[in-house]
Write a protein that holds these residues in place. Structure first.
Motif, PDB file in Angstrom:
ATOM      1  N   TYR A  91      25.474  39.093  38.815  1.00 49.50           N
ATOM      2  CA  TYR A  91      26.383  38.087  38.244  1.00 49.50           C
ATOM      3  C   TYR A  91      26.047  36.742  38.874  1.00 49.50           C
ATOM      4  O   TYR A  91      26.733  36.273  39.767  1.00 49.50           O
ATOM      5  N   LEU A  94      26.611  30.275  37.578  1.00 51.41           N
ATOM      6  CA  LEU A  94      27.359  29.445  38.516  1.00 51.41           C
ATOM      7  C   LEU A  94      28.854  29.744  38.494  1.00 51.41           C
ATOM      8  O   LEU A  94      29.484  29.877  39.546  1.00 51.41           O
ATOM      9  N   SER A  95      29.433  29.880  37.304  1.00 46.23           N
ATOM     10  CA  SER A  95      30.876  30.143  37.223  1.00 46.23           C
ATOM     11  C   SER A  95      31.215  31.508  37.826  1.00 46.23           C
ATOM     12  O   SER A  95      32.243  31.648  38.500  1.00 46.23           O
ATOM     13  N   GLU A  96      30.365  32.512  37.599  1.00 46.40           N
ATOM     14  CA  GLU A  96      30.585  33.838  38.178  1.00 46.40           C
ATOM     15  C   GLU A  96      30.438  33.773  39.700  1.00 46.40           C
ATOM     16  O   GLU A  96      31.221  34.369  40.436  1.00 46.40           O
ATOM     17  N   ARG A  97      29.430  33.046  40.138  1.00 48.35           N
ATOM     18  CA  ARG A  97      29.179  32.920  41.575  1.00 48.35           C
ATOM     19  C   ARG A  97      30.378  32.300  42.287  1.00 48.35           C
ATOM     20  O   ARG A  97      30.825  32.804  43.314  1.00 48.35           O
ATOM     21  N   GLN A  98      30.894  31.210  41.727  1.00 47.36           N
ATOM     22  CA  GLN A  98      32.036  30.530  42.354  1.00 47.36           C
ATOM     23  C   GLN A  98      33.251  31.439  42.413  1.00 47.36           C
ATOM     24  O   GLN A  98      33.937  31.510  43.440  1.00 47.36           O
ATOM     25  N   ALA A  99      33.518  32.151  41.322  1.00 53.06           N
ATOM     26  CA  ALA A  99      34.683  33.045  41.285  1.00 53.06           C
ATOM     27  C   ALA A  99      34.518  34.180  42.304  1.00 53.06           C
ATOM     28  O   ALA A  99      35.475  34.524  43.011  1.00 53.06           O
TER      29      ALA A  99
END
Length: 132
Positions: A91, A94-99
């Motif tokens: 995953y 970027l959005s998945e990483r931040q979450a």
């Protein structure tokens, strides 16, 4: 350094462990069992955790858990909060990483499959030698 590698894919885990041991001269223990993860970290034998986010079938305290859940558990308990955790996951957007970083309280992130072992070893050395 003693590294605990959590991955449900035994073949991939063995390959990753072999490269980390050979290139980084670290000792790597592989597991995907939540009880073993918690026990080894609480015992003080683990210097750093490489945590796969997706560990199907993993249960802790009667509930299905992900690697992010286990990372958060380790970070929220005084006996294990100091152990650096690097999430390793496919995953990687970027959005998945931040979450995932926010949910897990992990210290680092590496996209899976790992292709840049030098960068991973640099992160391991940097986080593993950190003094809090």
């Amino acid at each position: 350094m003693n590294i605990l590698l959590i991955d449900d894919d035994a073949i991939l885990a063995k390959g990753t462990a072999k490269l980390i041991q050979r290139l980084g001269h670290h000792h790597v223990i592989i597991t995907d069992d939540p009880q073993e993860i918690i026990s080894r970290c609480q015992s003080g034998e683990v210097d750093l955790v490489l945590m796969d986010v997706n560990i199907p079938g993993a249960e802790w305290e009667g509930q299905e858990v992900s690697g992010a859940d286990l990372a958060r558990h380790l970070k929220e308990h005084a006996a294990t909060a100091h152990i650096p955790i690097i999430l390793i996951t496919a995953y990687a957007m970027l959005s998945e990483r931040q979450a995932l970083m926010e949910a897990s309280h992990a210290d680092g992130f590496c996209a899976k499959p790992v292709t840049d072992y030098k960068a991973l070893l640099d992160m391991i050395d940097r986080l593993g030698n950190r003094v809090d």
